[in-house]
Design a protein around this motif. Structure first.
Motif, PDB file in Angstrom:
ATOM      1  N   GLY A  20      15.223  14.214  -8.270  1.00  0.00           N
ATOM      2  CA  GLY A  20      14.821  15.596  -8.504  1.00  0.00           C
ATOM      3  C   GLY A  20      15.503  16.235  -9.693  1.00  0.00           C
ATOM      4  O   GLY A  20      15.078  17.300 -10.160  1.00  0.00           O
ATOM      5  N   ASN A  21      16.565  15.610 -10.234  1.00  0.00           N
ATOM      6  CA  ASN A  21      17.238  16.137 -11.422  1.00  0.00           C
ATOM      7  C   ASN A  21      16.287  16.195 -12.610  1.00  0.00           C
ATOM      8  O   ASN A  21      15.447  15.304 -12.782  1.00  0.00           O
ATOM      9  CB  ASN A  21      18.421  15.261 -11.817  1.00  0.00           C
ATOM     10  N   GLU A  22      16.438  17.231 -13.431  1.00  0.00           N
ATOM     11  CA  GLU A  22      15.623  17.343 -14.640  1.00  0.00           C
ATOM     12  C   GLU A  22      16.068  16.331 -15.685  1.00  0.00           C
ATOM     13  O   GLU A  22      17.257  16.102 -15.891  1.00  0.00           O
ATOM     14  CB  GLU A  22      15.746  18.749 -15.219  1.00  0.00           C
ATOM     15  N   ALA A  23      15.099  15.708 -16.331  1.00  0.00           N
ATOM     16  CA  ALA A  23      15.352  14.782 -17.436  1.00  0.00           C
ATOM     17  C   ALA A  23      14.596  15.300 -18.657  1.00  0.00           C
ATOM     18  O   ALA A  23      13.417  15.641 -18.569  1.00  0.00           O
ATOM     19  CB  ALA A  23      14.893  13.374 -17.077  1.00  0.00           C
ATOM     20  N   LYS A  24      15.275  15.350 -19.791  1.00  0.00           N
ATOM     21  CA  LYS A  24      14.665  15.887 -21.008  1.00  0.00           C
ATOM     22  C   LYS A  24      14.846  14.901 -22.156  1.00  0.00           C
ATOM     23  O   LYS A  24      15.938  14.408 -22.402  1.00  0.00           O
ATOM     24  CB  LYS A  24      15.305  17.223 -21.378  1.00  0.00           C
ATOM     25  N   VAL A  25      13.750  14.616 -22.840  1.00  0.00           N
ATOM     26  CA  VAL A  25      13.803  13.741 -24.008  1.00  0.00           C
ATOM     27  C   VAL A  25      14.393  14.540 -25.172  1.00  0.00           C
ATOM     28  O   VAL A  25      13.931  15.640 -25.478  1.00  0.00           O
ATOM     29  CB  VAL A  25      12.399  13.228 -24.385  1.00  0.00           C
ATOM     30  N   ASP A  90      17.892  21.668  -5.186  1.00  0.00           N
ATOM     31  CA  ASP A  90      16.634  22.411  -5.259  1.00  0.00           C
ATOM     32  C   ASP A  90      15.495  21.630  -4.607  1.00  0.00           C
ATOM     33  O   ASP A  90      14.646  22.197  -3.913  1.00  0.00           O
ATOM     34  CB  ASP A  90      16.280  22.726  -6.710  1.00  0.00           C
ATOM     35  N   LEU A  91      15.480  20.300  -4.802  1.00  0.00           N
ATOM     36  CA  LEU A  91      14.473  19.474  -4.155  1.00  0.00           C
ATOM     37  C   LEU A  91      14.716  19.398  -2.658  1.00  0.00           C
ATOM     38  O   LEU A  91      13.767  19.451  -1.864  1.00  0.00           O
ATOM     39  CB  LEU A  91      14.478  18.069  -4.763  1.00  0.00           C
ATOM     40  N   PHE A  92      15.979  19.296  -2.254  1.00  0.00           N
ATOM     41  CA  PHE A  92      16.310  19.223  -0.830  1.00  0.00           C
ATOM     42  C   PHE A  92      15.725  20.409  -0.064  1.00  0.00           C
ATOM     43  O   PHE A  92      15.205  20.250   1.042  1.00  0.00           O
ATOM     44  CB  PHE A  92      17.832  19.178  -0.646  1.00  0.00           C
ATOM     45  N   ALA A 211       4.423  13.422   2.968  1.00  0.00           N
ATOM     46  CA  ALA A 211       5.858  13.557   2.720  1.00  0.00           C
ATOM     47  C   ALA A 211       6.246  12.705   1.522  1.00  0.00           C
ATOM     48  O   ALA A 211       6.728  11.575   1.653  1.00  0.00           O
ATOM     49  CB  ALA A 211       6.650  13.154   3.954  1.00  0.00           C
ATOM     50  N   ASN A 212       6.044  13.252   0.351  1.00  0.00           N
ATOM     51  CA  ASN A 212       6.280  12.536  -0.905  1.00  0.00           C
ATOM     52  C   ASN A 212       6.910  13.503  -1.902  1.00  0.00           C
ATOM     53  O   ASN A 212       6.463  14.651  -2.021  1.00  0.00           O
ATOM     54  CB  ASN A 212       4.955  12.001  -1.450  1.00  0.00           C
ATOM     55  N   ILE A 213       7.929  13.063  -2.618  1.00  0.00           N
ATOM     56  CA  ILE A 213       8.632  13.976  -3.525  1.00  0.00           C
ATOM     57  C   ILE A 213       7.727  14.494  -4.633  1.00  0.00           C
ATOM     58  O   ILE A 213       7.959  15.569  -5.180  1.00  0.00           O
ATOM     59  CB  ILE A 213       9.885  13.326  -4.135  1.00  0.00           C
ATOM     60  N   GLY A 214       6.663  13.755  -4.949  1.00  0.00           N
ATOM     61  CA  GLY A 214       5.704  14.221  -5.960  1.00  0.00           C
ATOM     62  C   GLY A 214       5.037  15.515  -5.529  1.00  0.00           C
ATOM     63  O   GLY A 214       4.776  16.394  -6.367  1.00  0.00           O
ATOM     64  N   LYS A 218       5.897  19.621  -7.252  1.00  0.00           N
ATOM     65  CA  LYS A 218       4.841  20.461  -7.800  1.00  0.00           C
ATOM     66  C   LYS A 218       4.994  21.915  -7.378  1.00  0.00           C
ATOM     67  O   LYS A 218       4.351  22.802  -7.920  1.00  0.00           O
ATOM     68  CB  LYS A 218       3.470  19.943  -7.360  1.00  0.00           C
ATOM     69  N   LYS A 219       5.820  22.153  -6.349  1.00  0.00           N
ATOM     70  CA  LYS A 219       5.938  23.505  -5.813  1.00  0.00           C
ATOM     71  C   LYS A 219       6.874  24.351  -6.663  1.00  0.00           C
ATOM     72  O   LYS A 219       7.777  23.834  -7.308  1.00  0.00           O
ATOM     73  CB  LYS A 219       6.477  23.431  -4.366  1.00  0.00           C
TER      74      LYS A 219
END
Length: 219
Positions: A20-25, A90-92, A211-214, A218-219
């Motif tokens: 769930g951590n943000e990744a940025k290029v 935040d994802l939790f 029940a999927n993190i995807g 999106k929320k």
């Protein structure tokens, strides 16, 4: 010496990055694109990241990606026997976990018996990497509905203790995320990165095929 340094840096990323951590290029044609961590693949030591398809088309080997590693050390107030790991706070909060009669009810796609857990058993820490659902017994896999698993699905691992390593313990419960696909190699299969663990049966899985993190991301 150079190889050791690379290995150490990679181990740190594997340990501190959380689902769930943000990744940025931050370099190359895809610079500025954002995605999120979907899991950690042990053995080959990969942090797995999801990007939009349009951004994947612009990525190239050696592009730099910055991950905002955040979440290890997370505690759940009132549940000292529950250990949280590898999950962005935040994802939790979006997982739809509820409390009932002193227990945590967690939405999961499926439940996995301990005799199916293979590669990764015995690892000294569950705060990095994953371990695999063995799939050689195809009839059993189909009976349990595990042949329908998708990347990002939440699953409950029965009698699996991931508190301080990975092993069997009657009554223990672990919740994990499917992070990679099946494998023909003996002892291997879909990889699970654990996020919630208790040595006692105070975690209950509520079957929910969504029940999927995807869905939650999106929320």
């Amino acid at each position: 010496m150079y190889l050791l340094e690379i290995t150490t840096e990679n181990a740190a990323l594997m340990t501190f990055a959380c689902i769930g951590n943000e990744a940025k290029v931050v370099s190359g044609d895809a610079k500025g694109a954002k995605g999120y961590v979907t899991g950690m693949h042990g053995g080959i030591e990969h942090v797995l990241i999801c990007f939009e398809e349009k951004d994947l088309e612009n990525l190239a080997i050696d592009d730099k990606i910055m991950i905002k590693a955040y979440g290890q050390g997370l505690k759940l107030e009132g549940y000292d026997d529950v250990h949280l790991m590898n999950i962005d706070p935040d994802l939790f909060e979006k997982l739809g976990i509820t409390e009932k009669d002193g227990r945590l009810q967690v939405p999961v796609v499926a439940k996995v018996p301990p005799y199916l857990m293979g590669s990764g058993i015995g690892s000294s820490s569950a705060y990095t990497g994953d371990y695999d659902i063995m799939t050689a017994d195809t009839k059993e896999i189909k009976r349990l509905g595990l042949d329908k698993l998708n990347f990002g699905d939440l699953v409950l691992l029965e009698d699996c203790d991931n508190t301080y390593g990975r092993g069997y313990l009657k009554g223990a419960v672990s919740i994990g995320v499917v992070v990679h696909s099946d494998c023909v190699k003996a002892g291997h299969g879909p990889g699970i990165t654990t996020i919630i663990v208790s040595k006692d049966p105070i975690i209950e899985g509520v079957i929910d095929d969504k029940a999927n993190i995807g869905q939650y991301m999106k929320k």
